[in-house]
Design a protein around this motif. Structure first.
Motif: not given
Lengths: 271, 258
Positions: A135, A137, A143, B90-91, B95, B97, B101-104, B106, B114-115, B118-119, B164
């Motif tokens: 999927t 993720q 990215v 990349r920051l 992107f 998707f 592509a959500l984190y299931d 969370m 999340f991003p 971390r950044n 996101r």
């Protein structure tokens, strides 16, 4: 990356069948070796994903407790009950705690815990990472500037490596309890006397070897589940295959490691 | 529905691609792609399924390594960057998707945090909450903050996916099939959201799609991928309505006539 790995596999299509199979085996082995090498590279490099490690320890350890407790307790009862007639033939039922301690600590606890964990934890890791791969993720993490290998793989392998020895020790504890319940009903032995006989038969070498063996089993279950899931492909079919392959491969490797470890421990005892 | 008017003013390329080639085994997907994305424009990449549209934006984001060619993003050659430099670049890219592509595992809040956590260093809890709430308000889904991705509809998932990416305030947005699998009304909402993002955040975007309604609504410029190359580029009218190219006509008729 993907493109180059695909081209290398197509190069092999022109070679004879045996060579192609050998190529595939060696390519797979080198792939696994580089996955393990990447783990050892990433595990010592900051940033450390403490929160995720704790979450995974909870998933692997705490959530496996009911199953491990039940299995350990019942194993203790059944093993004691099944061993009694043989010992009774020689009038040696007082040796039951010794027999149980050796069986539980040296073999049953690490092996049964590892097999249960392969089924429960290994398949879970394989399916979860496989599903994240198909999927996108994992790519989404990449990215967004997060190292998915460190976040997903390193945290899970650390969790299995530390939690499976803990679960094995818990299995011993519950096994002893189950065994005592059975012994107390039939032999009227006091708890203190049972524990004294239990510990008189095992040495530090037994306990240490069990812990080290469980650490190796835990690492194997974690790394196999992560490898299969992280590299899964072919959509939802791939997720199922990753989960299945995680269980089968880790169980197979656990048995092989058990055999090899036995040889090493026997050699140490003989020395 | 009228096609979107192209962006006027001085144009500076934020993405430059030259002679890009990639193959998967015997399948030559991109066969020498040249493309420029200019500051502030929405560039729609059209093409049939399997023509390498998604592969193209994955190469731009450094997720795939091409066999040949150069990809320059915001003045940096993506192929020459090391891991750390690529992560930093990349920051500046958002992107979105195809399947969000959500984190299931969370919640929506955790997905958005999340991003950020971390950044961006030294953020207080209040700063994080504010950024999350703003990003959700941008996509009109503030009420979903504590929901799990499995509780959201397809359109909501797409919007959260876009939120996101917006949380890190990217300069370039890459949308992979933003309207795929959505009903026409939700598709239209997503199309308008893409335009709003462009206007509000002054982003430059590449939108991968085979949906001509989406292309017409959001595209300042259209590039049509045919046989591994961009053979037709221009405004929507230039590519389709004033065109005699049979392949472009066929694509148009299947979308709007059939």
């Amino acid at each position: 990356m993907q493109a180059s790995s695909t081209s290398s596999s197509t190069e092999t299509t022109e070679k004879p069948v045996i060579s192609r199979r050998l190529d595939r085996i060696f390519l797979a082995l080198s792939d696994v070796a580089s996955f393990v090498a990447q783990f050892f590279k990433e595990v010592f490099m900051p940033p450390y994903e403490w929160k995720e490690i704790v979450r995974q320890c909870y998933e692997v350890g705490v959530r496996s407790l009911p199953l491990i407790s039940l299995t350990g307790f019942i194993t203790g009862i059944v093993f004691t009950n099944q061993s009694r007639p043989s010992l009774a033939t020689f009038g040696a039922t007082s040796w039951l705690p010794s027999l149980i301690s050796i069986a539980l600590v040296r073999a049953l606890a690490p092996l049964v815990t590892a097999l249960i964990a392969s089924g429960r934890v290994g398949s879970n890791i394989g399916a979860e990472l496989g599903s994240m791969r198909v999927t996108e993720q994992i790519e989404a993490m990449e990215v967004s500037g997060t190292n998915p290998f460190k976040f997903l793989v390193v945290s899970r392998v650390i969790a299995t490596t530390f939690m499976i020895p803990t679960l094995a020790m818990f299995f011993v504890f519950l096994g002893v309890l189950g065994s005592y319940v059975n012994v107390a009903q039939n032999e009227k032995t006091s708890f203190m006397s049972f524990i004294e006989t239990f510990f008189s038969s095992i040495t530090f070498l037994d306990i240490n070897s069990t812990v080290i063996k469980s650490i190796i089993f835990g690492f194997t279950i974690g790394i196999v589940g992560c490898y299969k899931g992280y590299n899964s492909s072919k959509g939802t079919e791939g997720v199922g295959k990753a989960a299945n392959a995680s269980v089968v491969t880790s169980m197979f490797l656990v048995f092989i490691e058990e055999l090899l470890f036995l040889q090493v421990i026997n050699a140490i005892r003989a020395a | 529905m009228n096609p979107k008017k192209p962006v006027k003013g001085p144009k500076e390329a934020v993405i430059t691609i030259r002679d890009l080639k990639i193959s998967f085994g015997d399948l030559h997907v991109l066969r020498g792609v040249d493309l420029d994305l200019y500051q502030g424009e929405n560039l729609v990449v059209l093409g049939r399924s399997g023509t390498g549209k998604s592969v193209l934006i994955k190469i731009i984001a450094g997720l795939l390594e091409p066999d040949q060619g150069s990809v320059t993003v915001l003045g940096e050659d993506v192929r020459q960057l090391n891991k750390r430099e690529l992560d930093a670049l990349r920051l500046k890219l958002g992107f979105s998707f195809q399947n969000s592509a959500l984190y299931d595992s969370m919640t929506v809040r955790e997905n958005l945090e999340f991003p950020l956590i971390r950044n961006v260093r030294n953020l207080s809890r209040a700063d994080i909450d504010k950024a999350v709430e703003e990003a959700l308000a941008d996509v009109g889904l503030s009420q979903t903050i504590n929901q799990m991705p499995s509780e959201l509809s397809g359109g909501q998932r797409k919007r959260i996916g876009i939120a996101r990416t917006l949380i890190l305030k990217p300069e370039i947005m890459l949308y992979d099939e933003p309207t795929a699998g959505l009903d026409p009304i939700t598709s239209n909402e997503i199309n308008h959201l893409i335009n709003e993002v462009q206007e509000r955040h002054n982003t430059s975007s590449i939108i991968i799609t085979h949906d001509l309604t989406c292309a017409k609504t959001v595209g300042d410029r259209i590039a049509m991928l045919l046989d591994g190359r961009f053979e037709r580029q221009g405004t929507f009218d230039e590519v389709f309505e004033d065109s005699n190219d049979e392949r472009a006509k066929q694509f148009y008729e299947y979308n709007f006539v059939n």
